[in-house]
Design an enzyme around this catalytic site. Structure first.
Site, PDB file in Angstrom:
ATOM      1  N   LYS A 226       0.820  -1.214   0.000  1.00 59.67           N
ATOM      2  CA  LYS A 226       0.000   0.000   0.000  1.00 59.67           C
ATOM      3  C   LYS A 226       0.851   1.260   0.000  1.00 59.67           C
ATOM      4  O   LYS A 226       2.041   1.230   0.297  1.00 59.67           O
ATOM      5  CB  LYS A 226      -1.002  -0.038   1.157  1.00 59.67           C
ATOM      6  CG  LYS A 226      -2.154  -0.990   0.815  1.00 59.67           C
ATOM      7  CD  LYS A 226      -3.313  -0.941   1.757  1.00 59.67           C
ATOM      8  CE  LYS A 226      -4.386  -1.919   1.232  1.00 59.67           C
ATOM      9  NZ  LYS A 226      -5.428  -2.196   2.203  1.00 59.67           N
ATOM     10  N   ARG A 261      -3.155 -10.176   5.039  1.00 57.21           N
ATOM     11  CA  ARG A 261      -3.539 -10.201   3.618  1.00 57.21           C
ATOM     12  C   ARG A 261      -2.363  -9.670   2.800  1.00 57.21           C
ATOM     13  O   ARG A 261      -2.024  -8.486   2.904  1.00 57.21           O
ATOM     14  CB  ARG A 261      -4.785  -9.341   3.418  1.00 57.21           C
ATOM     15  CG  ARG A 261      -5.333  -9.328   2.003  1.00 57.21           C
ATOM     16  CD  ARG A 261      -6.567  -8.446   1.897  1.00 57.21           C
ATOM     17  NE  ARG A 261      -7.132  -8.444   0.564  1.00 57.21           N
ATOM     18  CZ  ARG A 261      -6.721  -7.642  -0.414  1.00 57.21           C
ATOM     19  NH1 ARG A 261      -5.759  -6.772  -0.213  1.00 57.21           N
ATOM     20  NH2 ARG A 261      -7.296  -7.716  -1.602  1.00 57.21           N
TER      21      ARG A 261
END
Ligand code: HH2
Length: 286
Positions: A226, A261
């Site tokens: 991210k 994740r």
């Protein structure tokens, strides 16, 4: 149930949570694989899912809609058409699949095809039929915190007390799920890194992961590749952020995250093995 079990559940979705689970990310979108048509995309995705299992994924998280800002919305029919053949093939192999969707119709199609878990970035808020569907199917569900939609969330990243508000809003999503008839032990929660959180807010939230334990549900942490990892690590290319993502995954594991994740399943699984081996006094070299 003893109080420590309430605060720190030991099982979820049939998994033993005495070690963090690795959830591999499998995006079945035309831009995530070569543009050789639907069949070629499905074949490539099935191969990628099998490789993730070999690499140590406990769960493969399959999504057919990109939630990146600016990504075009897809209909639930299109989303289902992308993911169903992939889910069917991987579920037949015995792989535990979660379906990453906000749409009840896609959830239903995915569960029918063999998916075991629903992962909803809207926390079952986007589709009014989603909560009753999950309750009726009795499947485990991940409720993620977000404000607005992926298109509008950037405008909603204003908080007077970031951690308190995210915890309270997640608790509201959890309570709504319980009201709809979803069992408490089916629910995992996710602070939603990068969703209505900007830059430093993600770091503050990360450092406060321990406070989310008080909600009494397994925590999923999704930070892999991210933007805030790129900002902290000085890496503009998301595909080159796996080392930073692994560092973040281990930090999350130390803070009690139950499910990680990630894109780099092999790297994360190896890092977790090492992390556990070093922390386990009973283990020694033969
Ligand atoms: N992040 C993305 C998608 N789904 N689900 C959960 N529970 N938690 C997350 O943090 C999360 C999620 C990000 O989606 P996208 O931007 O499409 O990228 P990718 O799926 O490659 O991570």
């Amino acid at each position: 149930m003893p109080i420590d079990e309430v605060l720190s559940p030991r099982r979820w979705a049939g998994f033993d949570l005495s070690r963090p689970l690795v959830m591999g990310i499998l995006n079945v979108t035309p831009d995530s694989f070569s543009d050789g048509g639907r069949f070629a995309v499905a074949e490539a995705a099935i191969a990628a899912g099998r490789a993730m299992r070999e690499a140590g994924a406990d769960i493969v998280d399959i999504g057919g809609e990109s939630t990146r800002p600016g990504a075009e919305a897809v209909t639930s029919e299109e989303e289902s058409a992308r993911v169903v053949p992939v889910i069917r093939a991987l579920a037949e192999d015995g792989i535990a699949i979660s379906i990453d969707t906000r749409n009840a119709a896609t959830m239903a199609a995915a569960l029918d095809a063999g998916a075991r878990i629903v992962n909803d970035i809207s926390g079952l808020r986007h589709d009014p039929r989603a909560a009753s569907l999950v309750a009726a199917r009795g499947c485990p569900v991940v409720l993620m915190h977000m404000r607005g939609t992926p298109a509008t969330m950037g405008c909603h990243a204003h908080y007077a007390d970031l951690v308190r508000e995210v915890i309270d809003e997640l608790a509201q999503r959890r309570d709504a799920a319980l009201q709809a008839g979803i069992a408490p032990e089916a629910i995992a929660l996710d602070p939603g890194f990068g969703f209505a959180k900007q830059g430093k807010q993600n770091v503050v939230l990360f450092r406060s992961l321990g406070r989310f334990q008080a909600l009494g549900h397994p925590l999923l942490v999704g930070v892999s590749r991210k933007r805030f990892i790129g900002a902290l690590a000085g890496e503009a290319d998301p595909a080159r952020r796996d080392a930073g993502s692994i560092a973040a995954a281990l930090f999350a594991a130390n803070r009690g995250a139950a499910i990680l994740r990630v894109h780099d399943v092999a790297g994360t699984a190896q890092a977790l093995l090492m992390w556990r081996a070093l922390g386990d006094e009973a283990r020694h070299f033969e």
